[in-house]
Design a protein around this motif. Structure first.
Motif, PDB file in Angstrom:
ATOM      1  N   VAL A  33       0.840  -1.203   0.000  1.00 29.91           N
ATOM      2  CA  VAL A  33       0.000   0.000   0.000  1.00 29.91           C
ATOM      3  C   VAL A  33       0.872   1.249   0.000  1.00 29.91           C
ATOM      4  CG1 VAL A  33      -1.646   1.339   1.385  1.00 29.91           C
ATOM      5  CG2 VAL A  33      -1.988  -1.114   1.066  1.00 29.91           C
ATOM      6  N   VAL A  34       1.922   1.246   0.855  1.00 23.93           N
ATOM      7  CA  VAL A  34       2.822   2.401   0.899  1.00 23.93           C
ATOM      8  C   VAL A  34       3.501   2.588  -0.453  1.00 23.93           C
ATOM      9  CG1 VAL A  34       4.947   3.271   1.948  1.00 23.93           C
ATOM     10  CG2 VAL A  34       3.165   2.280   3.388  1.00 23.93           C
ATOM     11  N   ALA A  35       3.870   1.487  -1.135  1.00 28.67           N
ATOM     12  CA  ALA A  35       4.509   1.596  -2.446  1.00 28.67           C
ATOM     13  C   ALA A  35       3.545   2.195  -3.481  1.00 28.67           C
ATOM     14  CB  ALA A  35       4.988   0.215  -2.897  1.00 28.67           C
ATOM     15  N   LEU A  36       2.248   1.784  -3.412  1.00 26.54           N
ATOM     16  CA  LEU A  36       1.266   2.344  -4.352  1.00 26.54           C
ATOM     17  C   LEU A  36       1.106   3.842  -4.124  1.00 26.54           C
ATOM     18  CD1 LEU A  36      -1.501  -0.429  -4.307  1.00 26.54           C
ATOM     19  CD2 LEU A  36       0.085   0.105  -6.169  1.00 26.54           C
ATOM     20  N   VAL A  37       1.034   4.245  -2.854  1.00 27.35           N
ATOM     21  CA  VAL A  37       0.880   5.661  -2.545  1.00 27.35           C
ATOM     22  C   VAL A  37       2.111   6.442  -2.985  1.00 27.35           C
ATOM     23  CG1 VAL A  37       0.577   7.336  -0.678  1.00 27.35           C
ATOM     24  CG2 VAL A  37      -0.708   5.191  -0.650  1.00 27.35           C
ATOM     25  N   SER A  38       3.323   5.856  -2.750  1.00 31.31           N
ATOM     26  CA  SER A  38       4.551   6.547  -3.108  1.00 31.31           C
ATOM     27  C   SER A  38       4.673   6.709  -4.619  1.00 31.31           C
ATOM     28  CB  SER A  38       5.748   5.779  -2.554  1.00 31.31           C
ATOM     29  OG  SER A  38       6.960   6.396  -2.922  1.00 31.31           O
ATOM     30  N   ASP A  39       4.252   5.662  -5.377  1.00 33.57           N
ATOM     31  CA  ASP A  39       4.327   5.756  -6.840  1.00 33.57           C
ATOM     32  C   ASP A  39       3.337   6.800  -7.363  1.00 33.57           C
ATOM     33  OD1 ASP A  39       6.265   3.858  -6.829  1.00 33.57           O
ATOM     34  OD2 ASP A  39       4.908   2.178  -7.255  1.00 33.57           O
ATOM     35  N   ALA A  40       2.152   6.873  -6.738  1.00 36.51           N
ATOM     36  CA  ALA A  40       1.137   7.827  -7.199  1.00 36.51           C
ATOM     37  C   ALA A  40       1.406   9.237  -6.705  1.00 36.51           C
ATOM     38  CB  ALA A  40      -0.252   7.373  -6.723  1.00 36.51           C
ATOM     39  N   PHE A  41       2.326   9.383  -5.808  1.00 35.60           N
ATOM     40  CA  PHE A  41       2.652  10.665  -5.203  1.00 35.60           C
ATOM     41  C   PHE A  41       3.089  11.678  -6.271  1.00 35.60           C
ATOM     42  CE2 PHE A  41       2.722  11.666  -0.770  1.00 35.60           C
ATOM     43  CZ  PHE A  41       3.407  12.856  -0.661  1.00 35.60           C
ATOM     44  N   GLY A  42       3.877  11.209  -7.235  1.00 31.89           N
ATOM     45  CA  GLY A  42       4.443  12.129  -8.213  1.00 31.89           C
ATOM     46  C   GLY A  42       3.418  12.726  -9.159  1.00 31.89           C
ATOM     47  N   GLY A  43       2.241  12.101  -9.294  1.00 30.96           N
ATOM     48  CA  GLY A  43       1.206  12.639 -10.198  1.00 30.96           C
ATOM     49  C   GLY A  43       0.306  13.663  -9.554  1.00 30.96           C
ATOM     50  N   LEU A  44       0.558  14.024  -8.318  1.00 28.97           N
ATOM     51  CA  LEU A  44      -0.293  14.967  -7.609  1.00 28.97           C
ATOM     52  C   LEU A  44       0.471  16.269  -7.391  1.00 28.97           C
ATOM     53  CD1 LEU A  44      -1.756  12.550  -4.886  1.00 28.97           C
ATOM     54  CD2 LEU A  44      -2.806  13.215  -7.061  1.00 28.97           C
ATOM     55  N   THR A  45      -0.284  17.350  -7.348  1.00 31.42           N
ATOM     56  CA  THR A  45       0.333  18.638  -7.037  1.00 31.42           C
ATOM     57  C   THR A  45       0.494  18.765  -5.535  1.00 31.42           C
ATOM     58  OG1 THR A  45      -1.805  19.737  -6.890  1.00 31.42           O
ATOM     59  CG2 THR A  45      -0.756  19.652  -9.082  1.00 31.42           C
ATOM     60  N   VAL A  46       1.251  19.746  -5.143  1.00 28.62           N
ATOM     61  CA  VAL A  46       1.485  19.947  -3.704  1.00 28.62           C
ATOM     62  C   VAL A  46       0.173  20.290  -3.007  1.00 28.62           C
ATOM     63  CG1 VAL A  46       2.711  21.360  -2.010  1.00 28.62           C
ATOM     64  CG2 VAL A  46       3.855  20.661  -4.138  1.00 28.62           C
ATOM     65  N   ALA A  47      -0.686  21.034  -3.697  1.00 27.25           N
ATOM     66  CA  ALA A  47      -1.960  21.416  -3.084  1.00 27.25           C
ATOM     67  C   ALA A  47      -2.858  20.218  -2.876  1.00 27.25           C
ATOM     68  CB  ALA A  47      -2.666  22.460  -3.958  1.00 27.25           C
ATOM     69  N   GLU A  48      -2.761  19.175  -3.742  1.00 28.57           N
ATOM     70  CA  GLU A  48      -3.591  17.982  -3.620  1.00 28.57           C
ATOM     71  C   GLU A  48      -3.102  17.045  -2.526  1.00 28.57           C
ATOM     72  OE1 GLU A  48      -5.090  17.588  -8.253  1.00 28.57           O
ATOM     73  OE2 GLU A  48      -3.315  16.515  -7.569  1.00 28.57           O
ATOM     74  N   LEU A  49      -1.931  17.268  -2.011  1.00 28.23           N
ATOM     75  CA  LEU A  49      -1.370  16.407  -0.979  1.00 28.23           C
ATOM     76  C   LEU A  49      -1.813  16.866   0.391  1.00 28.23           C
ATOM     77  CD1 LEU A  49       2.319  16.067  -2.242  1.00 28.23           C
ATOM     78  CD2 LEU A  49       0.494  14.355  -2.401  1.00 28.23           C
TER      79      LEU A  49
END
Length: 454
Positions: A33-49
């Motif tokens: 789960v952490v790996a999925l979140v980390s991989d998807a992290f790069g497709g989000l803007t800072v505001a979406e985090l």
């Protein structure tokens, strides 16, 4: 991307409340789960985090998973909007797996960990069961893997145990062999020790006997010395009486009394006999040499070396050598290497010399004769450092001069009439010294005589 409305978010929260895990995620599912979140992290803007994850926005996926794993798992659990964004990214990246999980029929060939991680992110109805089933499958696989590893470890341990037993058996056999050898060696050492103790006891007994004999010899010598001193005092007393009688006779002669002449002659004879006895007792040498003694001649009744040789003795009889050395002022000249190479040729030259000189020293002390031993200097590789034994003169020939010539020079240096005995089996040496008046004898005779001294 547009912000989700509050109604959808409320529905997600209600659905999460309806279905919730009653135990923590299995570790393998959590890491996925952490790996999925980390991989998807790069497709989000800072505001979406979420605010707590923005510090990891510039990290690499691997570093982000290592340092922000706990924070990402917590944000996925509490922030529904963030979870929907991760779910949308999962649907884009793995549409087949997402569709199968949302439909509730995950493919049988799919990895249970991937199915559980996708269910945890997508949260379809019944996702808790999927996570639980995946956890059980992971635990079963871990158990099987652990069991297989345990079986392999058990087999390895059994092999090591068998090897250890074989090694122990071999080591035991080796130690038993070494122990037997040590026991045998100890028994041998005990035997040697007992033998050495016996030798020591015999040596101590011999030492005590030697000490007893030495004390007896000292006592006998002291007794003889006391008797000699007594005899000397007695002879001095008689000499004093004789001198007094002689003085009385002289006075009688001066007075012209003829009767006293006979008494004087008797007293004079007594004095002379006493003086001769004292000379024999004290072994005094002659006071001087008479001029007539230097003239070469044969006196009637006196034995010369040739007369001794004419007696009925063998040419190799040691008694003949004793008779020759018993002559007054005899000089024994020995051809060293001729004697040693006749008697003990296998020994090294140094040991030959030492053995011969030791015997000659004892012979010189026994006979009182002058002894000279000559060795050939050409036999030497270097100068000899040798302390001559007492009573023996040791000479080495110079370079260019043989030992035979040195022997002939020694014989020619002696005055005519002195008994000179040359020991050599060399025929040329024997003939040469015989022409100069010396008496040659073979080396075998000297070897036999020396053998009686040992």
């Amino acid at each position: 991307m547009a912000e989700p409305d509050s109604g959808a978010e409320s529905a997600d929260v209600a659905g999460d409340a309806a279905e919730a895990l009653d135990r923590p995620l299995p570790e393998a599912v959590r890491r996925r789960v952490v790996a999925l979140v980390s991989d998807a992290f790069g497709g989000l803007t800072v505001a979406e985090l979420p605010a707590q994850l923005r510090q990891y926005a510039r990290f690499t996926p691997t570093r982000r998973a290592r340092f922000g794993g706990n924070a990402m798992a917590a944000a996925l659990e509490t922030d529904a909007a963030f979870r929907r964004r991760i779910a949308e990214r999962l649907r884009r990246d793995q549409p087949e797996l997402a569709d199968a999980v949302e439909s509730g029929t995950p493919p049988a060939a799919a990895d249970p960990v991937d199915v559980a991680a996708a269910a945890c992110v997508l949260r379809p109805p019944g996702w808790v069961k999927l996570v639980a089933a995946a956890g059980e499958e992971v635990q079963r696989a871990d158990a099987e893997r652990a069991g297989e590893e345990g079986r392999r470890e058990l087999a390895r341990l059994r092999e090591e145990l068998a090897e250890a037993r074989a090694h122990t058996k071999a080591e035991t056999e080796r130690l038993r062999t070494e122990l037997d050898a040590a026991r045998k060696e100890a028994e041998s050492l005990h035997r040697k020790l007992r033998s050495a103790q016996s030798d020591v006891k015999r040596g101590e007994a011999a030492l005590r006997r030697a000490q007893t004999e030495a004390e007896g010899a000292k006592a006998e010598a002291a007794a003889r010395m006391s008797a000699a001193e007594s005899e000397t005092r007695r002879l001095k007393t008689r000499l004093g009486e004789a001198e007094a009688a002689l003085e009385a006779s002289r006075r009688a002669v001066r007075e012209g009394r003829s009767v006293e002449d006979v008494r004087l002659r008797l007293l004079l004879d007594t004095v002379l006999e006493a003086a001769q006895g004292l000379r024999r007792e004290l072994a005094l040498p002659p006071v001087s040499v008479r001029p007539a003694d230097s003239v070469e001649a044969v006196e009637p009744g006196r034995l010369s070396p040739k007369d001794v040789a004419a007696r009925a003795l063998s040419e190799t009889d040691p008694a003949l050598l004793d008779q020759l050395l018993a002559l007054p002022q005899a000089h024994l000249v020995v051809d060293g290497y001729n004697v040693t190479k006749t008697g003990y040729p296998t020994m090294p030259l140094e040991k030959q010399r030492l053995r011969l000189l030791g015997g000659l020293s004892a012979l010189a002390a026994r006979s009182g004769a002058e002894v000279t031993c000559v060795f050939d200097g050409a036999e030497l590789a270097a100068p000899v450092l040798l302390a001559p034994p007492r009573g023996v003169r040791v000479l080495f020939s110079k370079p260019g001069v043989t030992a035979d010539e040195l022997i002939r020079q020694l014989v020619r240096a002696e005055p005519p009439g002195r008994p000179v005995v040359v020991v050599s089996s060399d025929r040329e040496v024997a003939d040469g010294v015989a022409r100069s008046g010396a008496r040659p004898v073979p080396s075998v005779m000297l070897l036999k005589r020396l053998s009686r001294l040992t």
